[in-house]
Write a protein that holds these residues in place. Structure first.
Motif, short mmCIF file in Angstrom:
data_model
loop_
_atom_site.label_atom_id
_atom_site.label_comp_id
_atom_site.label_asym_id
_atom_site.label_seq_id
_atom_site.Cartn_x
_atom_site.Cartn_y
_atom_site.Cartn_z
N LEU A 104 36.28 41.38 41.19
CA LEU A 104 36.61 40.24 42.04
C LEU A 104 35.69 40.19 43.27
CD1 LEU A 104 40.51 40.37 41.82
CD2 LEU A 104 38.96 38.79 40.62
N SER A 105 35.42 41.34 43.87
CA SER A 105 34.48 41.40 45.00
C SER A 105 33.08 40.97 44.57
CB SER A 105 34.42 42.81 45.58
OG SER A 105 35.65 43.16 46.15
N TYR A 106 32.70 41.40 43.38
CA TYR A 106 31.39 41.01 42.85
C TYR A 106 31.31 39.49 42.67
CZ TYR A 106 27.59 40.55 39.44
OH TYR A 106 26.45 40.18 38.78
N GLY A 107 32.37 38.89 42.16
CA GLY A 107 32.40 37.43 42.00
C GLY A 107 32.26 36.72 43.33
N ILE A 108 32.93 37.22 44.35
CA ILE A 108 32.83 36.63 45.69
C ILE A 108 31.41 36.80 46.23
CG2 ILE A 108 33.62 36.89 48.08
CD1 ILE A 108 36.42 37.64 46.80
N LYS A 109 30.85 37.98 46.05
CA LYS A 109 29.47 38.24 46.50
C LYS A 109 28.48 37.27 45.85
CE LYS A 109 25.97 41.61 45.51
NZ LYS A 109 25.70 42.84 44.79
N LYS A 110 28.75 36.92 44.60
CA LYS A 110 27.88 35.98 43.87
C LYS A 110 28.28 34.53 44.11
CE LYS A 110 25.02 38.56 41.45
NZ LYS A 110 23.60 38.30 41.39
N ASP A 111 29.18 34.30 45.07
CA ASP A 111 29.59 32.97 45.51
C ASP A 111 30.32 32.17 44.42
OD1 ASP A 111 29.84 31.25 47.68
OD2 ASP A 111 28.11 30.04 47.05
N ARG A 112 31.07 32.87 43.58
CA ARG A 112 31.89 32.16 42.59
C ARG A 112 33.22 31.81 43.24
NH1 ARG A 112 27.55 32.05 41.37
NH2 ARG A 112 26.54 32.75 39.47
N LYS A 113 33.73 30.65 42.92
CA LYS A 113 34.97 30.16 43.50
C LYS A 113 36.19 30.50 42.65
CE LYS A 113 32.58 27.92 46.66
NZ LYS A 113 31.56 28.86 47.05
N LEU A 114 35.94 30.86 41.38
CA LEU A 114 37.04 31.06 40.44
C LEU A 114 36.75 32.25 39.54
CD1 LEU A 114 39.66 29.49 39.53
CD2 LEU A 114 38.23 28.44 37.78
N ALA A 115 37.79 33.04 39.28
CA ALA A 115 37.72 34.10 38.27
C ALA A 115 38.57 33.65 37.10
CB ALA A 115 38.25 35.41 38.83
N GLU A 116 38.09 33.88 35.91
CA GLU A 116 38.81 33.51 34.70
C GLU A 116 38.78 34.67 33.71
OE1 GLU A 116 37.15 30.02 32.91
OE2 GLU A 116 37.76 28.75 34.58
N LEU A 117 39.74 34.67 32.81
CA LEU A 117 39.75 35.64 31.72
C LEU A 117 40.63 35.11 30.61
CD1 LEU A 117 42.73 37.28 31.78
CD2 LEU A 117 41.71 38.15 33.88
N TRP A 118 40.47 35.74 29.46
CA TRP A 118 41.32 35.47 28.30
C TRP A 118 41.98 36.78 27.93
CZ3 TRP A 118 41.92 30.62 26.20
CH2 TRP A 118 41.03 29.64 26.64
N VAL A 119 43.27 36.74 27.68
CA VAL A 119 44.03 37.94 27.32
C VAL A 119 44.90 37.59 26.12
CG1 VAL A 119 45.88 37.41 28.99
CG2 VAL A 119 45.53 39.76 28.26
N GLY A 120 45.14 38.58 25.27
CA GLY A 120 46.01 38.35 24.12
C GLY A 120 47.39 37.90 24.56
N LYS A 121 47.92 36.86 23.90
CA LYS A 121 49.21 36.29 24.30
C LYS A 121 50.37 37.28 24.23
CE LYS A 121 49.22 32.50 21.71
NZ LYS A 121 49.49 31.14 21.21
N THR A 122 50.25 38.30 23.39
CA THR A 122 51.34 39.28 23.30
C THR A 122 51.00 40.59 24.01
OG1 THR A 122 50.53 40.11 21.16
CG2 THR A 122 52.16 38.32 21.11
#
Length: 153
Positions: A104-122
């Motif tokens: 998350l810190s890396y994303g902020i450092k790279k000036d991204r406004k949003l973090a996303e992911l995909w996780v198994g529904k179960t």
């Protein structure tokens, strides 16, 4: 515990750690060593700086792959979290949390406004883990749940 960027020679540790970490996640894992090796290479080539390993006493105990080159369905460049896993015997020690915070810190450092992911529904343990960090459910696709988190205050 130490977190550092993955190097190409971490591939065997990645494969062994992945196999152990995914033992109980049959529906969501790569099945062959070749698939896992190709996955390592794909993660490494997507964003070397965002591909990290957690070590304890020189032993790899967890990996995480974050990708700030990812473009989501809405056409935005985001921090896409492709992977976080920790060896079963090292869970509940805050290692996954440290890996996620690092990404998350890396994303902020790279000036991204949003973090996303995909996780198994179960994969309820992982879903609840991400919710503790402020991720919200944002849609489904097949057996996957999309989760997002704003990286701006």
């Amino acid at each position: 515990m130490r977190i550092r960027q993955v190097k190409p020679n971490d591939i065997n540790d990645f494969i062994e750690t992945y196999i152990k970490a995914y033992e109980e996640l049959e529906n969501y894992k790569y099945r062959t060593r070749k698939e896992i090796k190709n996955y390592f290479k794909w993660l490494y080539n997507r964003d070397k700086e965002g591909f990290i390993v957690a070590e304890e006493n020189g032993k790899s105990v967890g990996f995480a792959g974050g990708d700030t080159n990812w473009i989501n369905f809405e056409g935005e460049k985001v921090l896409e979290i492709h992977e976080i896993f920790v060896l079963p015997e090292f869970r509940k020690r805050g290692i996954g949390s440290q890996l996620l915070k690092h990404l998350l810190s890396y994303g902020i450092k790279k000036d991204r406004k949003l973090a996303e992911l995909w996780v198994g529904k179960t994969n309820y343990k992982a879903i609840n883990f991400y919710k503790k960090f402020g991720f919200k459910e944002a849609g489904e696709w097949g057996k996957w749940l999309r989760m997002t988190k704003s990286l701006t205050s």
